[in-house]
Write a protein that holds these residues in place. Structure first.
Motif, PDB file in Angstrom:
ATOM      1  N   UNK A  78      12.118  -9.265  -7.632  1.00  0.00           N
ATOM      2  CA  UNK A  78      12.482  -8.885  -6.402  1.00  0.00           C
ATOM      3  C   UNK A  78      11.610  -7.814  -5.603  1.00  0.00           C
ATOM      4  N   UNK A  79      11.277  -7.866  -4.817  1.00  0.00           N
ATOM      5  CA  UNK A  79      10.893  -7.040  -3.641  1.00  0.00           C
ATOM      6  C   UNK A  79      11.383  -5.727  -3.980  1.00  0.00           C
ATOM      7  N   UNK A  80      10.650  -4.140  -3.825  1.00  0.00           N
ATOM      8  CA  UNK A  80      10.996  -3.270  -4.583  1.00  0.00           C
ATOM      9  C   UNK A  80      10.741  -2.409  -3.454  1.00  0.00           C
ATOM     10  N   UNK A  81      10.755  -1.244  -3.534  1.00  0.00           N
ATOM     11  CA  UNK A  81       9.617  -0.029  -2.279  1.00  0.00           C
ATOM     12  C   UNK A  81       9.149   0.940  -3.080  1.00  0.00           C
ATOM     13  N   UNK A  82       8.341   1.225  -2.788  1.00  0.00           N
ATOM     14  CA  UNK A  82       7.535   2.315  -3.319  1.00  0.00           C
ATOM     15  C   UNK A  82       7.532   3.271  -3.864  1.00  0.00           C
ATOM     16  N   UNK A  83       8.486   4.018  -3.456  1.00  0.00           N
ATOM     17  CA  UNK A  83       9.608   5.183  -3.698  1.00  0.00           C
ATOM     18  C   UNK A  83      10.896   4.978  -5.348  1.00  0.00           C
ATOM     19  N   UNK A  84      10.838   3.767  -5.510  1.00  0.00           N
ATOM     20  CA  UNK A  84      11.547   2.806  -6.942  1.00  0.00           C
ATOM     21  C   UNK A  84      10.328   2.617  -7.718  1.00  0.00           C
ATOM     22  N   UNK A  85       9.326   2.007  -6.918  1.00  0.00           N
ATOM     23  CA  UNK A  85       8.409   1.960  -8.211  1.00  0.00           C
ATOM     24  C   UNK A  85       7.474   3.221  -9.030  1.00  0.00           C
ATOM     25  N   UNK A  86       7.233   4.086  -8.201  1.00  0.00           N
ATOM     26  CA  UNK A  86       8.158   5.978  -8.482  1.00  0.00           C
ATOM     27  C   UNK A  86       8.446   5.935  -9.247  1.00  0.00           C
ATOM     28  N   UNK A  87       9.640   5.848  -9.479  1.00  0.00           N
ATOM     29  CA  UNK A  87      10.291   6.530 -10.163  1.00  0.00           C
ATOM     30  C   UNK A  87      10.280   5.700 -11.325  1.00  0.00           C
ATOM     31  N   UNK A  88      11.297   4.414 -11.998  1.00  0.00           N
ATOM     32  CA  UNK A  88      10.485   4.043 -12.333  1.00  0.00           C
ATOM     33  C   UNK A  88       9.306   4.188 -12.997  1.00  0.00           C
ATOM     34  N   UNK A  89       8.027   3.853 -13.027  1.00  0.00           N
ATOM     35  CA  UNK A  89       6.328   4.323 -13.298  1.00  0.00           C
ATOM     36  C   UNK A  89       7.003   5.595 -13.603  1.00  0.00           C
ATOM     37  N   UNK A 131      -6.044  -6.257  -2.081  1.00  0.00           N
ATOM     38  CA  UNK A 131      -7.177  -6.834  -2.264  1.00  0.00           C
ATOM     39  C   UNK A 131      -8.135  -7.277  -3.244  1.00  0.00           C
ATOM     40  N   UNK A 132      -7.973  -7.036  -4.679  1.00  0.00           N
ATOM     41  CA  UNK A 132      -8.405  -7.433  -5.643  1.00  0.00           C
ATOM     42  C   UNK A 132      -8.006  -9.256  -5.923  1.00  0.00           C
ATOM     43  N   UNK A 133      -6.561  -9.336  -5.453  1.00  0.00           N
ATOM     44  CA  UNK A 133      -5.950 -10.669  -5.895  1.00  0.00           C
ATOM     45  C   UNK A 133      -5.190 -11.058  -6.570  1.00  0.00           C
ATOM     46  N   UNK A 134      -5.083  -9.359  -7.802  1.00  0.00           N
ATOM     47  CA  UNK A 134      -4.561  -9.804  -8.571  1.00  0.00           C
ATOM     48  C   UNK A 134      -2.907  -9.567  -7.903  1.00  0.00           C
ATOM     49  N   UNK A 135      -1.924  -9.075  -7.511  1.00  0.00           N
ATOM     50  CA  UNK A 135      -0.842  -9.279  -6.640  1.00  0.00           C
ATOM     51  C   UNK A 135      -0.899 -10.045  -5.356  1.00  0.00           C
ATOM     52  N   UNK A 136       0.079 -10.257  -4.792  1.00  0.00           N
ATOM     53  CA  UNK A 136       0.610 -11.442  -3.807  1.00  0.00           C
ATOM     54  C   UNK A 136       1.083 -10.102  -2.816  1.00  0.00           C
ATOM     55  N   UNK A 137       0.703 -10.242  -2.373  1.00  0.00           N
ATOM     56  CA  UNK A 137       0.874  -9.016  -0.898  1.00  0.00           C
ATOM     57  C   UNK A 137       2.772  -9.895  -0.244  1.00  0.00           C
ATOM     58  N   UNK A 138       3.410  -9.279  -0.015  1.00  0.00           N
ATOM     59  CA  UNK A 138       4.128  -9.791   1.100  1.00  0.00           C
ATOM     60  C   UNK A 138       4.211  -9.132   2.844  1.00  0.00           C
ATOM     61  N   UNK A 139       5.021  -8.447   2.544  1.00  0.00           N
ATOM     62  CA  UNK A 139       5.145  -7.029   3.529  1.00  0.00           C
ATOM     63  C   UNK A 139       4.385  -5.632   3.770  1.00  0.00           C
ATOM     64  N   UNK A 140       4.149  -5.128   4.427  1.00  0.00           N
ATOM     65  CA  UNK A 140       3.411  -3.819   4.203  1.00  0.00           C
ATOM     66  C   UNK A 140       4.254  -2.686   3.880  1.00  0.00           C
ATOM     67  N   UNK A 141       5.938  -2.864   3.580  1.00  0.00           N
ATOM     68  CA  UNK A 141       6.841  -1.646   3.271  1.00  0.00           C
ATOM     69  C   UNK A 141       7.417  -2.037   1.793  1.00  0.00           C
ATOM     70  N   UNK A 142       6.867  -3.457   1.466  1.00  0.00           N
ATOM     71  CA  UNK A 142       7.927  -3.512   0.178  1.00  0.00           C
ATOM     72  C   UNK A 142       6.212  -4.207  -0.454  1.00  0.00           C
ATOM     73  N   UNK A 143       6.415  -3.335  -2.204  1.00  0.00           N
ATOM     74  CA  UNK A 143       6.345  -3.424  -3.163  1.00  0.00           C
ATOM     75  C   UNK A 143       6.076  -5.575  -3.359  1.00  0.00           C
ATOM     76  N   UNK A 144       4.685  -5.849  -3.536  1.00  0.00           N
ATOM     77  CA  UNK A 144       4.430  -7.418  -4.095  1.00  0.00           C
ATOM     78  C   UNK A 144       4.807  -7.207  -5.494  1.00  0.00           C
TER      79      UNK A 144
END
Length: 874
Positions: free
Chosen positions: A790-801, A834-847
């Protein structure tokens, strides 16, 4: 002058007190002290006989209204006395006068008595159209002020109260033609400066002088004040032109512009061209066609009255407009001179660059396109231009800096304020665009920060096109022939806001600017930050760039899509100019040499070898080195000692069998080293990307192959939002130039194994290390987004990365990376979208991932190989 009623400028038919309750009616003689001062200080004001005859001739034809350029109560009473003495119609009423302007207690009492006894008092104070018509038919003359900050808001919000609209209505009720005569008392023939000098604080503006300047003018003999009269405007003639190309709403403004043009033409003969005042610029903005259209649309959409929308538009321009004063720069000179001597070790400039800019400035205004690293940027650039005898530019500042007392000081220094976002507010957008257009057409020099805000990463941010688009509009519309842009670099040995930037990168909230925050930041003045570097790239002209990109076409002939592409390319061309103007410091080179090897412990020989490799690549790209690097070894040692004092590294003493120290990178301070290393990225990205390619066993070759070319272009594309690519350079040109550098330096050598197997990393691994943390971050973001259910916030992605990077570093000896910032996560996701590798869902959520799993797998492998590993993360 005799002290009789008639000689005192009062018409006999006004002495009956009929209009004594109207403050704008001049039925009281000037105060005794004022009459005496005028008799002494203004006795030498010259009025040419031809001017007297011109006014008498006009008076024989019909009533006269004197249009004074600036509001001045002293000058108004001077005209009353002198004109009465010369037998000319003296002003008997003036628009917008308060009761105190007569300096008469009796007059003030009558006005306030009438107001108290009247239930509903009109805003006009009783000077109705019927009163004006009566006075004019009796042969009285009137007065209005053309440039008047006090009445600008009222006459814009309530157009029916504009004196010129009132007079147009009165003219429609009168048979006699009404003439409006622009007049101006020229006290000083020196060209009027929009930025007023310091001494005017005490002497007063030359055009609205104070008592000291009037005394000087009275005793001066080499030049005397003179009454200038411009070509009159006849309202009957304006009625005849009405309907041809002007609407009724436009007519008063058009007449005011014509009157100003006429009086400025008379002034120009005496002292050269006039610059528009702040009030004139504001009025020009509010009368702009696009602003008027936006006002109408806004009112219809929101269902509010035109007065409310105009009031909103006027508040916007009041919020935006600069109020530059040279007095502020004199004050700042002493303050900043003291501050810089306590904070910096000097400001490094090239005097010949200022001489070159002065030659360019003779041909027109310049726009300084500057990188933005610190709040000190506003102060340093303006200060250096000021002390090098150049016009101090206006500069764009965020509205977040408009708090007291910083906001007013910056506005006086030349700041015009802009909001962080214009989205959804078309009226504000058009007001701001009209203001930018006005100052560009008036040829003010301007500084703006093309990144939009301060860089928190140490790298240049991608250009923001908003303000640049507004600046280019006048050229594209044809109202301005061309515009000159000067890419400007400003850099620091140490960034004062470094610690706050790094906190924000790890997820801390950005602190709001305020007076309290400014007081708390006073510790900045207790620290020294080394040198500041200010450099200017060769100026670039927008029109020339357009013709070069579009085979000779001018900007106004392009289609909408071509214009968007032109703006994009020109922005990156300006950014590339900033990169080329940059200065490399010893701190940046030392940080790059320490981190590019991917080791926790770096021996002195390893450090020197990597520093030599980086410096060779930097010189090949034309980078300028700071004076501290004239001796590379000495410059690096100074930087390493500073790193040791600040706890970035631990310097271990030489072992028994070695004469060289070892530098141990402190894990918690690794982001600080990356921050300063990032200043090298835009110089070294071609070398780093090519090194990533050549370090792969399956791609290594002694010549450029199609596979190398494809991989180089692919990695450049994925990192496109992290680097600055000059649009005039093709991939083939960049690749060929970089490959030739590698060949000439003997750096093209077959890979010898993964990191850890070779204690002496070669040049390719050193150069690869400049972007290796970025490749790993992008790979981690892609892997986490791919496996997410499911979608995650950029903050959550940064923490896991960041957690995954730490585990990789501990278990596999992978590249050194402390944390993955939210900025990097958002940038990576944007690029994947932009490169079509991931599909965007919204401006605030991770795709969520796209269905093209083959493409995702390809990029996982590609990024893993770029960071020096043979397999990607699971």
């Amino acid at each position: 002058m005799k002290d009789s009623p008639e000689a005192s400028g009062v018409r006999p038919d006004l002495l009956d007190g009929r209009y004594g309750h109207i403050p704008e009616v001049l039925d009281q003689r000037p105060a005794w002290i004022l009459r005496k001062l005028i008799g002494v200080l203004s006795a030498n004001v010259r009025i040419e006989p031809s001017v007297v005859e011109q006014l008498r001739d006009l008076a024989r034809r019909g009533p006269i209204i004197y249009a004074m350029k600036y509001r001045g109560i002293y000058d108004l009473h001077f005209l009353r006395l002198r004109f009465k003495e010369l037998g000319l119609p003296a002003p008997a009423f003036a628009f917008g006068l308060p009761p105190r302007s007569s300096w008469s207690v009796k007059k003030a009492y009558r006005v306030w008595k009438e107001r108290v006894s009247t239930v509903a008092v009109k805003r006009s104070g009783g000077l109705t159209k019927e009163v004006i018509k009566d006075l004019l038919e009796k042969g009285c003359a009137g007065t209005l002020f053309l440039v008047d900050e006090q009445t600008l808001r009222d006459r814009y919000v309530h157009p029916d109260q504009d004196p010129l609209e009132v007079l147009l209505d009165v003219q429609g009720r009168m048979a006699a033609p009404l003439a409006i005569v622009p007049i101006f008392i020229l006290y000083d023939r020196t060209a009027r400066r929009t930025i007023r000098p310091f001494w005017e604080t005490f002497l007063g503006d030359p055009d609205t002088p104070g008592i000291v300047r009037r005394v000087v003018a009275a005793v001066r003999r080499w030049t005397v004040p003179e009454l200038l009269v411009g070509e009159p405007v006849h309202l009957v003639a304006e009625f005849e032109e009405f309907g041809a190309d002007k609407s009724w709403e436009e007519l008063p403004f058009a007449i005011r512009e014509k009157l100003l043009d006429h009086i400025n033409a008379a002034i120009r003969v005496n002292r050269g061209p006039e610059k528009l005042s702040r009030t004139e610029i504001k009025e020009r903005v509010l009368r702009d066609e696009r602003v008027k259209k936006a006002v109408g649309e806004n009112g219809m959409r929101d269902g509010v009255s035109p007065e409310k929308v105009r009031k909103r538009a006027e508040s916007y321009i009041q919020e935006i407009a600069s109020d530059q004063r040279l007095q502020a720069h004199h004050f700042f000179y002493y303050v900043l001179n003291w501050m810089f001597s306590h904070v910096f070790d000097g400001i490094d400039v090239k005097p010949e660059q200022f001489a070159a800019l002065k030659r360019v400035g003779r041909k027109g205004a310049m726009v300084f396109v500057q990188c933005h690293k610190s709040h000190f940027d506003y102060l340093v650039s303006g200060f250096m231009l000021f002390i090098n005898q150049m016009a101090v530019p206006l500069f764009a500042a965020g509205k977040n800096l408009s708090f007291w007392p910083v906001g007013p000081l910056l506005r006086y220094a030349g700041a015009f304020f802009m909001r962080r976002t214009f989205q959804g507010n078309k009226l504000y957008t058009e007001v701001f665009a009209a203001y930018v257009k006005a100052i560009v057409e008036e040829q003010y020099n301007i500084i703006f920060y093309i990144e939009g805000g301060r860089s928190r990463t140490g790298k240049l941010l991608q250009p923001r096109l908003g303000l640049l688009t507004f600046l280019l509009r006048p050229v594209e519309s044809g109202s301005l022939k061309d515009l000159c842009f000067v890419p400007t670099f400003i850099g620091y040995d140490l960034i004062p806001e470094e610690s706050s930037y790094l906190r924000e990168l790890t997820g801390a909230e950005k602190k709001k600017e305020s007076f309290l925050a400014m007081i708390r930041s006073r510790d900045v003045l207790k620290t020294r930050y080394g040198k500041v570097f200010l450099r200017f790239h060769e100026p670039l002209r927008f029109g020339e760039f357009c013709r070069a990109r579009f085979h000779g076409a001018d900007p106004e002939t392009l289609t909408e899509s071509e214009t968007r592409q032109l703006h994009h390319d020109f922005a990156y061309r300006l950014m590339a100019g900033i990169v080329k103007a940059a200065v490399v410091t010893g701190i940046e080179l030392a940080a790059g040499a320490l981190t590019c090897l991917g080791l926790r412990k770096v021996s002195h020989p390893q450090l020197m070898n990597s520093a030599k490799c980086l410096s060779d690549a930097l010189r090949a790209r034309g980078a300028e080195f700071a004076d501290s690097l004239s001796d590379i070894a000495g410059g690096l040692q100074a930087a390493l000692r500073m790193f040791g004092r600040r706890g970035f590294i631990e310097i271990q003493e030489p072992a028994e069998l070695s004469n060289e120290p070892v530098y141990v990178i402190q894990d918690q301070r690794l982001p600080n080293l990356y921050f300063y290393r990032n200043a090298l990225v835009n110089h070294l990205w071609p070398a780093s990307v090519l090194a990533m390619v050549l370090c792969r066993e399956d791609l290594f070759a002694a010549e450029i192959t199609p596979a190398i070319r494809e991989e180089f272009s692919a990695l450049k594309e994925i990192f496109l939002k992290e680097i600055i690519v000059d649009p005039v350079e093709s991939d083939d040109e960049i690749l060929s130039e970089t490959f030739e550098l590698f060949r000439s330096k003997g750096w093209i050598q077959p890979p010898v194994g993964p990191p850890g197997e070779n204690d002496e990393p070669g040049p390719l691994k050193c150069l690869r290390g400049i972007l290796v943390d970025l490749a790993l971050s992008y790979e981690l973001v892609l892997a986490i987004a791919d496996e997410a259910k499911e979608s995650s916030s950029a903050k959550e992605i940064a923490r896991r990365a960041s957690k995954a990077a730490a585990e990789l570093r501990e278990n596999d000896g992978g590249p050194m990376i402390k944390a993955v910032s939210q900025i990097t996560v958002r940038t990576a996701l944007t690029r994947f979208h932009e490169m079509g590798i991931l599909t965007p869902e919204s401006s605030r959520k991770v795709s969520s991932p796209s269905r093209n799993s083959v493409r995702i797998e390809l990029w996982k492998n590609r990024l893993a190989a770029a960071s020096g590993r043979k397999r990607h993360l699971p």
